[in-house]
Design a protein around this motif. Structure first.
Motif, PDB file in Angstrom:
ATOM      1  N   SER A 111      44.152  30.114  53.169  1.00  0.00           N
ATOM      2  CA  SER A 111      42.960  30.226  52.636  1.00  0.00           C
ATOM      3  C   SER A 111      42.753  31.456  51.668  1.00  0.00           C
ATOM      4  O   SER A 111      41.446  31.915  51.171  1.00  0.00           O
ATOM      5  N   THR A 154      37.095  24.278  46.343  1.00  0.00           N
ATOM      6  CA  THR A 154      36.698  25.306  46.193  1.00  0.00           C
ATOM      7  C   THR A 154      36.148  25.801  44.744  1.00  0.00           C
ATOM      8  O   THR A 154      36.806  25.561  43.822  1.00  0.00           O
ATOM      9  N   TYR A 178      46.504  29.948  44.886  1.00  0.00           N
ATOM     10  CA  TYR A 178      45.665  29.232  45.974  1.00  0.00           C
ATOM     11  C   TYR A 178      44.888  28.368  45.182  1.00  0.00           C
ATOM     12  O   TYR A 178      44.724  26.993  45.329  1.00  0.00           O
ATOM     13  N   ARG A 324      44.030  42.237  42.674  1.00  0.00           N
ATOM     14  CA  ARG A 324      44.886  41.024  42.462  1.00  0.00           C
ATOM     15  C   ARG A 324      45.490  41.010  41.151  1.00  0.00           C
ATOM     16  O   ARG A 324      44.893  41.458  40.068  1.00  0.00           O
ATOM     17  N   GLU A 327      42.165  38.057  38.283  1.00  0.00           N
ATOM     18  CA  GLU A 327      41.026  38.097  39.240  1.00  0.00           C
ATOM     19  C   GLU A 327      40.010  37.110  38.792  1.00  0.00           C
ATOM     20  O   GLU A 327      39.853  36.605  37.620  1.00  0.00           O
TER      21      GLU A 327
END
Ligand code: NDP
Ligand code: GDR
Length: 373
Positions: A111, A154, A178, A324, A327
């Motif tokens: 996650s 999500t 993800y 990251r 983003e």
């Protein structure tokens, strides 16, 4: 051989009405933040709760520990853990055939968004294909008309901002392996609902936190650091993009929404969110305020830092290591559909969430100091 089990289960199945007189939940990801709150909720509602746990060389049931100590739950069959993994189809078929759940909550996932850039294939396998494996296990067991299925979708599906607030009709544009894996999971849930009539729902949940949040997610990383800095156990907190904005709620409120989605006459997809967004920077300032520290910022970008205005010491520093490759800048959810059709409403607001998380970490850090003395 475990492959015999589904045929056996199919032959012996009662009608859906008879089958659903029981309340039996199966939770993947039961050892995680949401799994632990959902288990508490379902046990309180009288469910028999089964969870899938991964074999680990170290202890991984810490968030469930209090439930093992509760004598009322210890009754045989009320709460049971099974070894398994979302990458292992045979194992999932075996668990479903033997538990014969009436509700399945698929919370298991790699996650962490940043980790997904480093473990993209694994994340795709567990978060994307893992969902398919569970749905196919339901079919293999002949339970597609019997079981209700919740998928932990999500707000990362929205990714790049197309519109705000983000609702069930906002187009998806994921920004990480993800998010892309969860996009596959989202659509396979919709597809199996439409193709096979499975009662399956996507809960599109915006960020939700708690004192049980994993320690590498930003809110918990901050609350722990604030506690440790206030007790002199840590000097500085290193963070990535502090200008990202999130719609943060409390995990306990959100697991109630998961359950509500499975109690409706028809399956559907719902956003759960607070309808408010806050930058990471605000969470940092409010968390430090909980221990009477006021911050003064200076610099910009990767050179930005904050000092404690009383001591002049640097307590927060931006660190390029935590940025990251791509983003998600802004998440702001519209929970109107869930409020209208499920009667769901979040209870905990942003300020109370920050206070609860910092207070819990200060308490834990203090008791550790006492133990060491
Ligand atoms: P956590 O990271 O706290 O928990 C994840 C759970 O998944 C853990 O129990 C973990 O086991 C388990 N898991 C990991 N890999 C596997 C695998 N290969 N097979 C089986 N289980 C596995 O997540 P949260 O509780 O915060 O979130 C629950 C779900 O909701 C996740 O799917 C997440 O992606 C999703 N989500 C979360 C949101 C949030 O803000 N918290 C928002 C929207 C969606 P172990 O303990 O052994 O690591
Ligand atoms: P997120 O949560 O990526 O939204 O995914 P996370 O707390 O990891 O990051 C939130 C924002 O904070 C920024 N950030 C940092 N994040 C981490 N983890 N560590 C840092 O040091 C740091 N500094 C700044 C991030 O860049 C990001 O913008 C969570 C997970 O629970 C997912 O599983 C879930 O699907 C989504 O929430 C909704």
């Amino acid at each position: 051989m475990s492959t015999i089990a589904p045929a056996f289960a199919r032959l012996n199945l009662p009608s859906p009405e008879e089958y659903n007189k029981r309340k039996v939940a199966l939770i993947s990801g039961i050892t995680g933040q949401d799994g632990s709150y959902l288990t508490e909720l379902l046990l309180d509602k009288g469910y028999e709760v089964h969870g899938i746990i991964r074999r680990s060389s170290s202890f991984n049931t810490g968030r469930l520990h209090h439930l093992f100590d509760d004598a009322s739950i210890e009754r045989p069959g009320k709460f049971k853990l099974h070894y398994g993994d979302l990458s292992d189809s045979t194992n999932l078929v075996y668990i479903i055939a033997s538990v014969q759940p009436t509700e399945i909550y698929n919370l298991g996932a790699q996650s962490h968004v940043k980790v997904s850039f480093e473990m993209a294939e694994y994340t795709g396998d567990v978060d994307g294909l893992g969902t398919l494996r569970l749905l196919d296990a339901i079919r293999t067991c002949g339970l597609e008309k019997h079981v209700r299925f919740y998928q932990a979708s999500t707000s990362e599906l929205y990714g790049k901002v197309v519109e705000t607030p983000q609702s069930e009709t906002t187009p998806f544009y994921p920004r990480s392996p993800y998010g892309v894996a969860k996009l596959y999971a989202y659509w396979i849930v919709v597809n199996y609902r439409e193709s096979y009539g499975i009662y399956a729902c996507n809960g599109i949940l915006f960020n939700h936190e708690s004192p049980r949040r994993g320690r590498t997610f930003v809110t918990r990383k901050i609350s722990r650091a604030v506690a440790d800095i206030s007790l002199g156990k840590q000097s500085c907190l290193y963070l990535g993009n502090i200008d990202a904005q999130r719609d943060w709620g409390h995990a306990r409120d959100y697991v109630e929404g998961m359950w509500l989605m499975l109690q409706q006459p028809k399956p559907d997809d719902f956003v759960l969110a607070t309808g408010e967004t806050h930058p990471v920077r605000e969470y940092i300032e409010k968390a430090f305020a909980c221990v009477d520290v006021k911050l003064k910022w200076s610099g910009s970008g990767v050179d930005e830092e904050a000092v404690d205005t009383k001591t002049g010491k640097v307590v927060v520093k931006v660190d390029a290591r935590y940025f990251r490759p791509a983003e998600v800048d802004l998440l702001l959810g519209d929970p109107a559909k869930a409020e209208r059709l499920l009667g769901w409403k979040r209870r905990v607001d942003f300020d109370s969430l920050v206070k609860e998380m910092v207070a819990a970490d200060v308490k834990a850090a203090k008791s550790l100091v006492e133990d060491q003395n």
